[in-house]
Design an enzyme around this catalytic site. Structure first.
Site, mmCIF file in Angstrom:
data_model
loop_
_atom_site.group_PDB
_atom_site.id
_atom_site.type_symbol
_atom_site.label_atom_id
_atom_site.label_comp_id
_atom_site.label_asym_id
_atom_site.label_seq_id
_atom_site.Cartn_x
_atom_site.Cartn_y
_atom_site.Cartn_z
ATOM 1 N N GLY A 78 2.487 2.483 10.609
ATOM 2 C CA GLY A 78 3.496 3.473 10.431
ATOM 3 C C GLY A 78 4.308 3.717 11.732
ATOM 4 N N GLY A 113 3.063 -1.229 4.090
ATOM 5 C CA GLY A 113 2.882 0.293 3.836
ATOM 6 C C GLY A 113 4.398 0.472 3.425
ATOM 7 N N GLY A 114 5.047 1.141 4.453
ATOM 8 C CA GLY A 114 6.215 2.090 4.268
ATOM 9 C C GLY A 114 7.221 1.178 3.531
ATOM 10 C CB SER A 168 5.063 -1.856 12.013
ATOM 11 O OG SER A 168 4.864 -0.311 12.200
ATOM 12 C CG ASN A 215 -1.692 1.398 1.354
ATOM 13 O OD1 ASN A 215 -1.833 2.036 0.428
ATOM 14 N ND2 ASN A 215 -2.276 1.479 2.644
ATOM 15 C CD1 TRP A 216 3.623 1.076 -2.861
ATOM 16 C CD2 TRP A 216 4.146 2.379 -4.548
ATOM 17 N NE1 TRP A 216 4.544 0.584 -3.543
ATOM 18 C CE2 TRP A 216 4.889 1.047 -4.536
ATOM 19 C CE3 TRP A 216 3.789 3.240 -5.796
ATOM 20 C CZ2 TRP A 216 5.526 0.720 -5.738
ATOM 21 C CZ3 TRP A 216 4.610 2.959 -6.760
ATOM 22 C CH2 TRP A 216 5.506 1.665 -6.992
ATOM 23 C CE LYS A 217 -0.173 3.143 4.796
ATOM 24 N NZ LYS A 217 -0.227 3.267 6.150
ATOM 25 C CG HIS A 232 -5.668 2.111 5.210
ATOM 26 N ND1 HIS A 232 -5.393 2.777 5.965
ATOM 27 C CD2 HIS A 232 -4.652 1.091 5.041
ATOM 28 C CE1 HIS A 232 -4.226 2.662 6.561
ATOM 29 N NE2 HIS A 232 -3.859 1.508 5.694
ATOM 30 C CD GLU A 259 -3.552 -2.321 7.383
ATOM 31 O OE1 GLU A 259 -2.248 -2.632 7.033
ATOM 32 O OE2 GLU A 259 -4.057 -1.236 7.252
ATOM 33 C CD GLU A 291 -3.058 5.738 6.613
ATOM 34 O OE1 GLU A 291 -2.976 5.639 5.421
ATOM 35 O OE2 GLU A 291 -2.040 4.914 7.471
HETATM 36 P P1 PGA Z 1 2.925 0.277 7.473
HETATM 37 O O1 PGA Z 1 1.374 0.557 6.756
HETATM 38 O O2 PGA Z 1 3.395 -1.020 7.110
HETATM 39 O O3 PGA Z 1 3.641 1.474 7.037
HETATM 40 O O4 PGA Z 1 2.827 0.186 9.006
HETATM 41 C C1 PGA Z 1 0.571 -0.460 6.812
HETATM 42 C C2 PGA Z 1 -0.824 -0.071 6.175
HETATM 43 O O5 PGA Z 1 -1.322 1.031 6.542
HETATM 44 O O6 PGA Z 1 -1.335 -0.763 5.273
#
Ligand code: PGA
Length: 246
Positions: A169, A230-231, A209, A9-11, A93, A163, A95
């Site tokens: 993050g 994500g990251g 994470s 997930n590149w956001k 998600h 999640e 977010e």
């Molecule tokens: P993260 O994000 O790996 O940067 O913690 C995961 C996500 O929100 O899907």
């Protein structure tokens, strides 16, 4: 046997040069390895599909609207994702739930719309830190599953991502026992609601994470069928190490 999945997930990250990461990831995508899905920002989906063409890397969106078309400035209809080449979409998600006030009902309607357009849905659930501290985790997850997942789910059209909001993050992850507890719980819930075949076939991803150095132990946890990353999915070198951890 549930096929493993590694979803990135590149956001809101990535300009044109990020497409190089998809090209660099191609050797990591093999027929006998995990299914790989990259969800770049919408502006890159079409070109990301071109960069992935001829490999087994699938491309997904990060959200879609519940309506097929209309006066919704800034939104993207599911058929538009398909038209751009996407096969998957992340929905619900945390977010989106937090920043855009998405309720379980909205996520359910979006999921139905995504399915109608032929997309596979990676549907996210997870508790906040306050909810975990108050020992409400399983109640929260139960409510999100019941409210967000439509009744006509199959093992093909749905993937559920657990999640924990406080792990996204932050570099913090739950203990392996905590991950197992929630994943076993989600497996029980979907099996009870649907049937053994569907509930046992829906893949459950852990997200929050996931990094190259913790992926292997997380992926061995009961009922963890992969990760939503994500990251650590932004750089092909990191994501390839995560893929190699299965
Ligand atoms: P993260 O994000 O790996 O940067 O913690 C995961 C996500 O929100 O899907």
């Amino acid at each position: 046997m549930r096929r493993k999945m590694a979803a990135g997930n590149w956001k809101m990250n990535g300009l044109t040069n990020a497409l190089d990461e998809i090209a660099a990831l191609r050797p990591a995508a093999t027929n006998d390895g995990p299914e790989i899905v990259i969800c770049p920002p919408a502006t890159l989906i079409h070109r990301a599909c071109a960069a992935a063409r001829g490999s087994t890397i699938a491309i997904g969106g990060q959200d879609c609207h519940a309506q097929p078309a209309g006066a919704h400035t800034g939104d993207i209809a599911p058929a538009m994702l398909v038209d751009a080449g996407a096969t998957h979409v992340i929905l619900g998600h945390s977010e989106r739930r937090q920043d855009h006030g998405e309720t379980d009902k909205i996520v359910r309607l979006k999921t139905k719309a995504a399915w109608a357009a032929g997309l596979k849905v990676i549907l996210c659930v997870g508790e906040t830190e306050e909810e975990r501290d108050a020992s409400n985790t399983l109640d929260i997850i139960r409510g999100q599953l019941a409210g967000s997942i439509p009744g006509d789910s199959t093992a093909q059209n749905l993937v559920v991502a657990y999640e924990p909001v406080w792990a996204i993050g932050t570099g913090r992850t739950p203990t392996l026992d905590q991950i197992a507890e929630v994943h076993d719980f989600i497996r029980d819930e979907v099996t009870r609601r649907f049937c053994d075949e569907i509930g046992g076939g829906i893949r459950l991803l852990y997200g929050g994470s996931v990094k190259p150095d913790n992926a292997a132990e997380i992926f061995q946890v009961s009922n963890v069928d992969g990760g939503l990353v994500g990251g650590a999915s932004l750089k092909a070198a990191d994501f390839a190490r995560i893929i190699a951890a299965f």
